[in-house]
Scaffold this active site. Structure first.
Site, PDB file in Angstrom:
ATOM      1  N   PHE A  59     -40.010 -27.718  51.721  1.00 42.64           N
ATOM      2  CA  PHE A  59     -39.940 -27.367  53.115  1.00 42.64           C
ATOM      3  C   PHE A  59     -40.912 -28.222  53.907  1.00 42.64           C
ATOM      4  CE2 PHE A  59     -38.218 -24.711  56.187  1.00 42.64           C
ATOM      5  CZ  PHE A  59     -39.197 -24.411  57.105  1.00 42.64           C
ATOM      6  N   ALA A  67     -41.479 -24.286  49.024  1.00 35.78           N
ATOM      7  CA  ALA A  67     -42.500 -24.524  50.032  1.00 35.78           C
ATOM      8  C   ALA A  67     -42.808 -26.009  50.122  1.00 35.78           C
ATOM      9  CB  ALA A  67     -43.757 -23.745  49.684  1.00 35.78           C
ATOM     10  N   PHE A 111     -13.938 -33.432  37.445  1.00 35.95           N
ATOM     11  CA  PHE A 111     -15.133 -32.895  38.088  1.00 35.95           C
ATOM     12  C   PHE A 111     -14.876 -32.618  39.563  1.00 35.95           C
ATOM     13  CE2 PHE A 111     -19.076 -33.240  40.472  1.00 35.95           C
ATOM     14  CZ  PHE A 111     -19.794 -32.231  39.853  1.00 35.95           C
ATOM     15  N   ASP A 114     -29.708 -52.854  45.910  1.00 40.34           N
ATOM     16  CA  ASP A 114     -30.910 -53.660  46.135  1.00 40.34           C
ATOM     17  C   ASP A 114     -31.323 -54.351  44.832  1.00 40.34           C
ATOM     18  OD1 ASP A 114     -32.913 -54.805  47.615  1.00 40.34           O
ATOM     19  OD2 ASP A 114     -34.281 -53.099  47.465  1.00 40.34           O
TER      20      ASP A 114
END
Ligand SMILES: *[C@@H]1O[C@H](CO)[C@@H](O)[C@H](O)[C@H]1NC(C)=O
Ligand SMILES: *[C@@H]1O[C@H](CO)[C@@H](O)[C@H](O)[C@H]1NC(C)=O
Length: 658
Positions: free
Chosen positions: A307, A304, A152, A488
């Site tokens: 963004f 959008a 890969f 974690d």
């Protein structure tokens, strides 16, 4: 699936119906869409999409092994593109890597024969493409394996997607695990020759264009002066949802040789076309573009959304610059130094990567659906913190509201499919918050079962949970590509289903280890986050990250299960060394008294003593100060499966005596 001819030929009304829910489409644009739908559609070479990452997949349905030899000629002049990167940034190095003629390469890019390109500069590479074994069009080039390479990595990172892991593996026949540094591989690069149809339409060359972040088919079309439909058609992409992914090839049919002025950075989007409606706002412009390019709609919306998050995060990142201390659920974590400020571009890159992937992997829920699933996020549906219980289509789900970057978690969970890792089923975004929808774990978190009155797990259940967790971690460490460290692990992040089988959750801090190396691999970080008491010493002190962090945390978790105490919290003060505590118990081996004090009193002696000692010894190796002395997760899996087997036999024998 969505990218075949069938979808393109779907009756137009259906298409309008689904889009109209989203946008008001003016008649003119409807007409344009109509035309594009009924344009002569002739499948050429299927677009590969995200199949590039599914290295184990067989077949060639989406051309992942190469473009099929369906052209007029068995060989032809073709072009591929490449983006200059640190090691391959000059005419000689790129032509050597890609088996191209240096003088042709310099000519195509209008540069000198020893020119160097700026990083990320799009380079045109002329190649001789030919049909190999009557199967795939390809350019043969060779590559010598470097330490830590995987198929890969070679296909995606070195060749930037011009080859695929499937093709590499197929044509070299060496199993992934046996790739040795120094081995010379044959690398088939993805190219193709024009089909009969294309030739009739005047197409002379096919260019294998490497899709970049933020690319749209129409943008690529503008760059090379080819209309969008022609490109969609050449790649059997549907105009409804032409999602294209970075590091994949998109065939661009060309009537003329490509030229160097097409490789400069794309000009900003075209100015808004004059709007036929009055009061043309910027919104109308967005609708117009959406109309023209049809299915790009969904992408634009997502874009959008992202963004907005991006800006929000950026602003937040600026505000919180000095606040790099991350506190995890009530425990205090320390940060040694503040993280290096992330650039806006970096943030947007990872977000864009999600855009292209997200809707393919997960359902994107409307916020309303989640509101109705959770009684408008009523407190009665709250499981814990910002996690809510909801009913979606009759099934229970856990819905987590997150204010911040979810890209890592989503990205990781796209690669994971394992019964011991929590399954993400959908995603939603609303007003700056992300909502992740997970499978529901009926028995809550493991921490709810440790040292809690009235709740009790018997010995065998504990062994089963430990084996489940170890198996899930082993999967993350060894079977995801690239490998991941959870970072974690703690009882609060282990969820139990109705059969008390464990699932690892909360991948917010997980990190990938980039390349698989030989032996152990460490990465340094200056940003120390996690939960006190579970963090390994080398991480706390030097920021060293490796899979051995999870092994340490697993040891602490096992200690909690064995002792029934909140070990991490009790010993987090730092004055008590966990290993010392355990050693005391183990040193007195044979003296049952010590062990009896150590092991969870609520078990009331109902456990096999020998086995408890065995597990305690295993824990001691997990929490060793020196990471290299800790076992690998696969070793723990094999110990724990023995422990579970013995526990089951022990349980049977105990039952038989009563
Ligand atoms: C490229 O390599 C393949 C083997 O992987 C071989 O079958 C084919 O003939 C080669 N093509 C050329 C043009 O050398
Ligand atoms: C593919 O390679 C690019 C370029 O190096 C890299 O940024 C990206 O993360 C790689 N993709 C994956 C899934 O590793």
């Amino acid at each position: 699936m969505k990218q075949n001819i069938q979808t393109l030929l779907q009756p137009a009304p259906l298409f309008f119906h689904s889009s109209m829910n989203l946008f008001p489409i003016t008649p003119i644009f409807s007409l344009i869409i109509l035309c594009s739908i009924f344009a002569v559609v002739q499948g050429q070479q299927p677009y590969i999409g995200i199949a590039t990452t599914a290295c184990q997949q067989t077949g060639n349905s989406n051309s992942m092994r190469g473009y099929t030899c369906n052209g007029v000629n068995p060989s032809c002049q073709a072009y591929v593109t490449f983006r200059a990167q640190s090691l391959y940034n000059s005419v000689p190095s790129i032509s050597a890597l890609l088996g191209s003629d240096p003088s042709q390469l310099s000519e195509a890019n209008s540069v000198s024969k020893d020119a160097t390109f700026e990083t990320n500069k799009l380079v045109l590479v002329p190649v001789n493409c030919s049909c190999s074994g009557n199967q795939y069009y390809q350019v043969n080039t060779s590559y010598v394996v470097q330490g830590g390479d995987t198929y890969f990595f070679i296909a995606n990172n070195t060749f930037e997607g011009l080859s695929t892991c499937q093709a590499l593996q197929d044509q070299n026949g060496i199993p992934e695990g046996e790739l040795m540094p120094g081995t010379k591989l044959n690398v088939p690069l993805r190219c193709a020759c024009p089909s009969k149809n294309q030739t009739e339409q005047g197409v002379k060359y096919l260019l294998s264009y490497l899709v970049a972040l933020g690319d749209f088919v129409w943008l690529i079309g503008e760059r090379f002066g080819v209309n969008t439909e022609t490109i969609l058609e050449a790649n059997t992409l549907s105009s409804q949802q032409p999602t294209i992914n970075p590091y994949t090839t998109l065939l661009v049919p060309l009537q003329h040789e490509p030229s160097s002025n097409q490789t400069s950075e794309p000009s900003p989007p075209p100015p808004p076309p004059p709007s036929s409606t009055s009061g043309s706002s910027s919104k109308t412009w967005v609708y117009a573009v959406v109309g023209v390019v049809g299915g790009i709609a969904l992408i634009l919306i997502l874009f959008a959304i992202f963004f907005r998050t991006r800006i929000k995060q950026y602003l937040k990142g600026n505000k919180k610059k000095d606040d790099s201390v991350v506190v995890s659920e009530g425990f205090v974590a320390v940060a040694i130094e503040k993280p290096q400020g992330k650039k806006l571009e970096e943030v947007s890159q990872s977000l864009e990567e999600i855009i292209s992937g997200i809707s393919k992997f997960f359902k994107v829920y409307g916020f309303k659906e989640l509101q109705s699933a959770t009684n408008d996020f009523s407190p009665s549906c709250c499981i814990k913190g910002s996690v809510y219980r909801g009913v979606i289509n009759g099934d229970l789900a856990a819905i987590k509201m997150i204010d911040g970057d979810v890209s890592k978690e989503i990205e990781l969970l796209t690669k994971v499919n394992h019964s011991n890792v929590i399954r993400l089923s959908g995603v939603s975004f609303n007003e700056g918050y992300w909502y992740l929808v997970y499978e529901y774990a009926a028995n809550g978190s493991l921490s709810d079962w440790i040292n809690i009155d009235g709740k009790f797990l018997n010995w065998t259940q504990r062994m089963q949970i430990a084996l489940d967790v170890a198996t899930g971690l082993d999967y993350l460490h060894s079977f995801t590509s690239p490998p991941h460290v959870h970072k974690d692990l703690k009882s609060g992040n282990i969820l139990l289903d109705s059969d008390f089988r464990a699932k690892i959750a909360n991948f917010g801090l997980a990190r990938s280890m980039e390349r698989e190396g030989e032996g152990e691999q460490y990465v340094m970080t200056r940003h120390i986050v996690g939960t006190r008491g579970y963090m390994a010493p080398e991480y706390l002190e030097n920021g060293l990250v490796s899979t051995k962090l999870d092994v340490y945390a697993f040891g602490v978790l096992m200690m909690e299960m064995l002792t029934g105490k909140d070990v991490a919290n009790i010993y987090a003060g730092g004055n008590v060394n966990l290993l010392d505590v355990l050693s005391e118990v183990l040193d007195e081996e044979g003296e049952d008294e010590r062990l009896r004090e150590f092991i969870d009193p609520s078990l009331q002696g109902n456990y096999p003593v020998e086995l408890a000692l065995f597990v305690a010894r295993m824990i001691a190796t997990c929490i060793h100060q020196d990471p290299t002395s800790r076992p690998y997760m696969h070793e723990i899996v094999s110990s724990m499966s023995k422990a579970l087997d013995s526990s089951l036999s022990w349980e049977m024998s105990v039952e038989n005596t009563f």
